[in-house]
Enzyme design. Structure first.
Site, PDB file in Angstrom:
ATOM      1  CB  CYS A  66      -0.882   0.043   1.228  1.00  0.00           C
ATOM      2  SG  CYS A  66      -1.870  -1.418   1.462  1.00  0.00           S
ATOM      3  NE  ARG A 124       4.710   1.652  -1.099  1.00  0.00           N
ATOM      4  CZ  ARG A 124       5.510   1.830  -0.063  1.00  0.00           C
ATOM      5  NH1 ARG A 124       6.640   2.469  -0.226  1.00  0.00           N
ATOM      6  NH2 ARG A 124       5.192   1.395   1.127  1.00  0.00           N
ATOM      7  CD1 TRP A 176      -0.677  -6.024  -2.993  1.00  0.00           C
ATOM      8  CD2 TRP A 176      -0.750  -6.691  -0.862  1.00  0.00           C
ATOM      9  NE1 TRP A 176      -0.267  -7.329  -2.941  1.00  0.00           N
ATOM     10  CE2 TRP A 176      -0.302  -7.766  -1.656  1.00  0.00           C
ATOM     11  CE3 TRP A 176      -0.876  -6.884   0.516  1.00  0.00           C
ATOM     12  CZ2 TRP A 176       0.023  -9.011  -1.117  1.00  0.00           C
ATOM     13  CZ3 TRP A 176      -0.560  -8.126   1.053  1.00  0.00           C
ATOM     14  CH2 TRP A 176      -0.116  -9.171   0.229  1.00  0.00           C
ATOM     15  CG  ASN A 180       0.300   2.119   3.703  1.00  0.00           C
ATOM     16  OD1 ASN A 180      -0.748   2.171   3.067  1.00  0.00           O
ATOM     17  ND2 ASN A 180       1.448   2.570   3.237  1.00  0.00           N
ATOM     18  N   GLY A 181      -0.698  -1.045   6.686  1.00  0.00           N
ATOM     19  CA  GLY A 181      -0.422  -1.893   7.844  1.00  0.00           C
ATOM     20  C   GLY A 181      -1.666  -2.685   8.233  1.00  0.00           C
ATOM     21  CD  GLU A 219      16.009 -14.864  -7.030  1.00  0.00           C
ATOM     22  OE1 GLU A 219      15.429 -15.209  -5.991  1.00  0.00           O
ATOM     23  OE2 GLU A 219      15.734 -13.815  -7.638  1.00  0.00           O
ATOM     24  CE  LYS A 264      12.978 -13.032  -9.276  1.00  0.00           C
ATOM     25  NZ  LYS A 264      13.559 -12.208  -8.251  1.00  0.00           N
ATOM     26  CD  GLU A 314       9.001 -12.544  -8.001  1.00  0.00           C
ATOM     27  OE1 GLU A 314       8.365 -11.994  -7.102  1.00  0.00           O
ATOM     28  OE2 GLU A 314      10.228 -12.459  -8.103  1.00  0.00           O
ATOM     29  CG  HIS A 350      16.423 -37.962  -1.772  1.00  0.00           C
ATOM     30  ND1 HIS A 350      16.696 -39.211  -1.247  1.00  0.00           N
ATOM     31  CD2 HIS A 350      17.628 -37.421  -2.089  1.00  0.00           C
ATOM     32  CE1 HIS A 350      18.010 -39.403  -1.221  1.00  0.00           C
ATOM     33  NE2 HIS A 350      18.594 -38.335  -1.733  1.00  0.00           N
ATOM     34  CE  LYS A 356      11.467  -3.832  -5.877  1.00  0.00           C
ATOM     35  NZ  LYS A 356      12.148  -5.069  -6.333  1.00  0.00           N
TER      36      LYS A 356
END
Ligand code: M6R
Length: 614
Positions: free
Chosen positions: A2, A27, A74, A100-101, A487, A491, A494, A510, A609
């Site tokens: 947010c 963001r 968000w 926000n929060g 990673e 990537k 997402e 395994h 972000k």
């Protein structure tokens, strides 16, 4: 996550707020709204989707107000709907808030207010806070400070995290901001003041900035401001020039920030490395750690705390630091470290790594570490971020703003700084000057090798085209290439929404090998060490089960006929830079794979972000 922007001054609030929201778009958000105080009324507009939608609907309102607040949301409490979009108006129509929060006790506060017959129009915790402010206002003897007191009283009843901006119908010349847990910064301009979750919202408009500390309130007019503690005492305001904390961001000739940030890695790494080696050319010299030489020399272990991509960079660091400095390293998910009963043994150093420096899980883990008396250092990209301010020392990444939600250049520079830290710690211990010099040479040569790999980008685009229909992919590597496998998978998933998993190559047999069929490609990173033959054997196990194999391999490693369908060659390089090089084709693969699916790589669904909630 947010974003908040607030404006009070002589200019047109609408222009400033929309511009601020656009600058905060990176963001991540799913709806946006704005409210103005004009004459004796509020005007409000809220839309789901992009800030562009909001701009269109405000045009029709034609506000000329000079006080307003705006928000990109968000979703946390309640789905993405107009009624859940901020700003929120109080039940009596007197207050408007953006938040926000997460107010963790919102349910009990809501029950309290409902018992007072106060009704709600959204499912958000933010509306609860707004109504609590209005309720306090109604019961206070309304003198000059009624607005401020109502806000302060309401916040004292909240648990959880907040960054807020509030305006009140009865106070046409006041804008209040407050924070606990979520960042908030005041911008000071000429005949105008600002409040925002991120200074980039008012770059070019404000001259100086004041970062609010946890618990502080900022009371702004168009020409003045003051900061108070949560108890109402005046607090000291430390100003910083805005141009030192925030840089303009520009897409240049690129189609997306992700692509731009991938290709600017040679420059980014040069900046990370610049001036950071000792005069004798055998060690790294990280200025932010200079005051802690004794502690670094006497370390018993390092605990890295980070989230997402930053944590993968720390895992690369784990392999390199243990090898170069022989110091035991643990890498923790910040969110897990915070709540664990981790035994506090010996001299432990906590290193928190965060591109934004605002990831709440990481910040809370740092606070927990400090409570336990541990030395904390930070590696962050954002100058003046909360992480930079709250750790005992640290190092800046210097890679310039990273706007793409998918972190790329930040990973490379974090892994590079971990290697430099390993070198510095190694040279304080057993590492010889000869080995130190070869590592310095390898690190100095890294930017050119990165350019060399990126020049082969077309080959990766062709690979992405070949495998564009895959819905499940595996990424595999050993030792310091294992975090690179993690990673690569992160990537890809997402930004393309394909399912991908990363594993140590030997772990395949395994369990994950059950997934292998002709539709599930496996991407192997081969080390170029004595372990290469073992990884190649793992590739052959996949081929034997008809799974397509893409191999990313140093130039000098021979790949036996039939063990891979596609081979991408990397330059031969020192072990300290290999993980960074091996990650580049994976960044490009994810980028092209997502673009071929027609997706917006800079604004992937559901992601933010900067993740400022737990
Ligand atoms: O700002 P931070 O480095 O603390 O962010 C941590 C993660 O949220 C971040 O790396 C996230 O995983 C990225 N979207 C990955 O590309």
């Amino acid at each position: 996550m947010c974003g908040i922007v607030g404006y009070i001054g002589k200019g047109v609030a609408q222009e400033v707020l929309l511009d601020g929201l656009r600058r905060l778009e990176y963001r991540g958000y799913d709806s946006a709204g704005v409210a103005f105080h004009e004459g004796h009324q509020f005007f409000m507009a809220r839309e789901t989707g992009r800030v562009g939608n909001l701009a269109q609907s405000i045009q029709r309102k034609c506000s000329s107000a000079s006080l307003g607040i705006a928000h990109t949301r968000w979703a946390t409490h309640g789905p993405v709907t107009v009624s859940n979009t901020h700003p929120h108006v109080s039940y009596d129509g007197k207050f408007i808030i953006v938040h926000n929060g997460v107010i963790e006790n919102f349910f009990s506060l809501k029950r309290f207010l409902s018992q007072k017959k106060i009704e709600f129009t959204s499912e958000t915790d933010s509306e609860v806070l707004c109504n609590l402010i209005a309720y306090n206002y109604s019961i206070l003897q309304s003198d000059g400070d009624g607005f401020i007191e109502s806000v302060r009283m309401a916040l004292s009843k909240c648990s959880g995290a907040y960054g807020i901006a509030v305006i009140c119908l009865d106070y046409p010349n006041t804008l209040i901001g407050a924070r606990r847990g979520s960042p908030l910064v005041v911008g000071l301009g000429e005949d105008a003041n600002f409040i925002a979750s991120d200074a980039s919202a008012f770059v070019g408009r404000a001259k100086d900035a004041v970062f609010l500390k946890d618990g502080e309130l900022a009371i702004l007019t168009g020409t003045d401001f003051r900061i108070t503690t949560s108890e109402g005492q005046e607090a000291q305001a430390v100003t910083q020039p805005v141009d030192q904390i925030s840089e303009e961001v520009d897409l240049g000739d690129f189609d997306s920030f992700m692509e731009k940030e991938i290709f600017e890695q040679p420059l980014a790494l040069r900046n990370t490395l610049r001036g950071r080696f000792g005069d004798d050319g055998t060690t790294a010299k990280l200025g932010g750690l200079e005051g802690h030489q004794d502690e670094l020399r006497n370390l018993d272990r390092i605990i890295f705390i980070a989230c997402g991509t930053a944590r993968h960079a720390c895992m690369v660091g784990e392999y390199l630091i243990e090898r170069l400095a022989r110091v035991p390293v643990e890498v923790e998910h910040a969110s897990e470290f915070r709540y664990r009963n981790s035994p506090n043994v010996g001299n432990s150093l906590v290193i928190a790594v965060s591109q934004s420096g605002e990831t709440l899980d990481t910040l809370e883990a740092v606070r927990e570490a400090k409570t336990k008396g541990l030395l904390t250092l930070g590696i962050t990209n954002v100058v003046g971020s909360t992480l930079a301010r709250e750790t005992d020392g640290g190092v800046y990444q210097r890679v310039g703003p990273e706007i793409g939600v998918a972190s790329t250049k930040a990973f490379s520079s974090q892994a590079c700084l971990c290697a430099m830290l390993g070198l510095a710690l190694g040279r304080m211990r057993d590492l010889s000057p000869v080995d130190g010099r070869s590592i310095v040479d390898a690190l100095n040569g890294l930017p050119n090798l990165v350019s060399e790999v990126l020049q082969q980008g077309e080959q990766i685009r062709e690979l992405a085209m070949k495998y564009a229909n895959a819905e499940h992919l595996l990424f595999l590597g050993r030792q310091s290439l294992y975090p690179v496998a993690l990673e690569g998978a992160l990537k890809l998933k997402e930004i393309s929404y394909a399912h991908a998993e990363g594993y140590p190559a030997a772990e395949l047999k395994h369990g994950p090998i059950a997934l292998i069929n002709t539709e599930c490609p496996s991407v192997f990173m081969v080390e170029g060490t004595e372990l290469s033959a073992k990884t190649i054997a793992n590739m052959q196990e996949v081929k034997a089960r008809k799974g397509p194999v893409i191999a990313i391999v140093p130039q000098s490693v021979e790949i036996p006929e039939g063990s891979a369908d596609d081979v991408f060659r990397l330059p031969d390089a020192h072990e300290v830079v290999r993980p960074i090089l091996a990650n580049l084709p994976l960044q490009l693969f994810a980028y092209h794979f997502a673009r071929l699916r027609g997706l917006d790589v800079d604004k992937p669904r559901n992601l933010a972000k900067s993740v400022t909630v737990e």
